[in-house]
Design an enzyme around this catalytic site. Structure first.
Site, short mmCIF file in Angstrom:
data_model
loop_
_atom_site.label_atom_id
_atom_site.label_comp_id
_atom_site.label_asym_id
_atom_site.label_seq_id
_atom_site.Cartn_x
_atom_site.Cartn_y
_atom_site.Cartn_z
N HIS A 197 0.72 -0.85 -0.08
CA HIS A 197 -0.10 0.42 0.03
C HIS A 197 0.94 1.02 0.20
O HIS A 197 0.30 2.39 -0.04
CB HIS A 197 -1.09 0.00 1.27
CG HIS A 197 -0.70 0.33 2.43
ND1 HIS A 197 -0.07 -0.64 3.45
CD2 HIS A 197 -0.03 1.76 3.06
CE1 HIS A 197 0.68 -0.11 4.74
NE2 HIS A 197 0.81 1.08 3.72
N ASP A 263 0.14 -7.87 1.77
CA ASP A 263 0.30 -6.21 1.83
C ASP A 263 1.82 -6.54 1.79
O ASP A 263 2.09 -6.27 2.81
CB ASP A 263 -0.34 -5.92 3.01
CG ASP A 263 0.36 -4.13 3.10
OD1 ASP A 263 0.41 -3.93 1.65
OD2 ASP A 263 -0.36 -3.34 3.55
N SER A 366 4.27 2.61 8.56
CA SER A 366 3.68 1.67 7.17
C SER A 366 5.20 1.94 6.60
O SER A 366 5.76 2.36 5.65
CB SER A 366 2.78 2.34 6.05
OG SER A 366 1.86 2.93 7.22
#
Length: 420
Positions: A197, A263, A366
């Site tokens: 992402h 992911d 992230s």
């Protein structure tokens, strides 16, 4: 007769002394017992805990290493709003204590008198001492070989601010909007592991794609980065910006799915990078190593994510410096039940960690690695990739979700075409 008199005189002189010594020992034992039983307090901190003396910059007296939550001057400095951000950051870094890696809470050098504040302004300018650049380490044989997972730093500090050369595999993704939004982990001299992402999706397109990856970074506001030491300023190399050659997103990743299965992504840089004190790769899981993914096991996370360290200055700000925390692994059944109540399905290739109050990964972390230190091999391993969590970070009993790297080793090896 003479010898007998001498003995008598000697006895009569020594007997009172022995009795006095006996009473003294009893009194001393009582005092020690009282100290232990009632924990005599000096300046608000138990005497039995004030054992490790430490250096406080710009303060006339040394301090004592204590947990950060038990040092009022440190807490007051973190929440102070009438000083500049950079000044506070520099001083917060300088008062960290050295401690073992298994200490869960940061230790800081606290003034003996906890009612007094740090004399933090200004820090005395000292001669800069540049860290020397190291050559590539020799390859070692065995299950774990090469340079991966090694830290050149000869000490580990327990504070929430990382050391200059701590976690040298941490990478910042720099977007064409000149924004930092994600992290990654260097896995060899050419590839970076991150979350899918971070390199695909609406937000990624709004930022105009990736401009470059930045390695060896500590403070995004300074160049070079320096940390105050007792006798000098410890300065690192300048950060290294490298252009991106190609990005592989896992083919089964769906950017529109809230579950964020698969992911994971790999970035190939346009050139190989040299390994230094500040740039080193992290190891990846190996099938012959003991799996640390079990309840109660502690992992480490580092990055430039949102943190309460800066919320007094700017709301929801990302940290300009590299931070670190320790969080516990959360068993899959517990995590599945929790997220199911929120309408999210946890897949078999996802793991959970965190859930402790004020300790969690936030936006900006992230893509960064969930790290485990293998004491048997003295190496750091990336067992997870930060995927998602709750908008409000650090909520008790609210773990974050990570992509389980172990399940993707075949895809990583095939994609990079380089044995890892």
């Amino acid at each position: 007769m003479w010898s007998r008199l001498v003995v008598v005189k000697k006895f009569t002189m020594i007997k009172p002394a022995r009795q006095l010594l006996k009473y003294y020992n009893r009194a001393l034992q009582f005092i020690v017992f009282a100290l232990v039983a009632f924990e005599v307090v000096v300046y608000g901190v138990p005497l039995t805990e004030r054992t490790t003396r430490c250096y406080i910059p710009n303060n006339k007296e040394n301090g004592t290493c204590l947990e950060a939550s038990r040092c009022p001057p440190y807490i007051r400095l973190k929440s102070l709003s009438d000083v500049t951000l950079d000044t506070s950051l520099e001083y917060l870094t300088s008062v960290h204590c050295e401690n073992e890696t298994n200490v869960s809470e940061p230790l800081v050098c606290c003034p003996v008198d906890s009612n007094k504040d740090y004399e933090q302004q200004p820090l005395e300018r000292k001669q800069k001492k540049q860290k020397r650049r190291i050559s590539v380490l020799e390859t070692e044989s065995g299950i774990v070989s090469g340079e991966c997972g090694k830290q050149v730093t000869n000490r580990i500090y327990g504070g929430e601010i990382a050391e200059l050369d701590e976690y040298p595999w941490m990478v910042l993704l720099v977007y064409n909007s000149n924004d930092f939004g994600c992290s990654g982990a260097l896995i060899n001299d050419l590839h970076v592991l991150t979350a899918a992402h971070c390199v695909q999706g609406t937000v990624y397109r709004e930022k105009g794609g990736i401009k470059n990856v930045r390695l060896g970074e500590f403070n995004v506001r300074t160049d070079p980065d320096c940390i105050e030491e007792q006798n000098y300023l410890n300065c690192g190399d300048s950060a290294l910006n490298v252009a991106v050659d190609k990005i592989w997103v896992h083919p089964e990743y769906d950017e529109y799915s809230a579950n964020k299965f698969n992911d994971i992504a790999v970035i190939r840089m346009k050139k190989r990078v040299p390994f230094t004190h500040f740039i080193m790769p992290i190891c990846l899981p190996h099938p012959y190593l003991d799996n640390p993914l079990r309840e109660g096991q502690m992992f480490s996370v580092s990055g430039w994510g949102r943190t309460d360290l800066f919320h007094k200055y700017f709301p929801n700000i990302r940290s300009p410096i590299k931070l670190k925390i320790k969080i516990p692994f959360v068993p899959s059944p517990t995590c599945k039940d929790f997220f199911q109540r929120h309408g999210i399905t946890l897949g078999p290739k996802q793991i959970c960690a965190g859930g402790e109050a004020a300790k969690d990964t936030c936006a900006g972390d992230s893509g960064g690695p969930l790290m485990y230190f293998d004491r048997k091999h003295s190496r750091w391993f990336a067992y997870g990739i930060v995927s998602y969590g709750f908008n409000e970070c650090g909520l008790a009993n609210h773990p974050a979700v990570y992509t389980n790297v172990e399940h993707y080793m075949e895809w990583i090896n095939k994609t990079t075409q380089i044995p890892l």
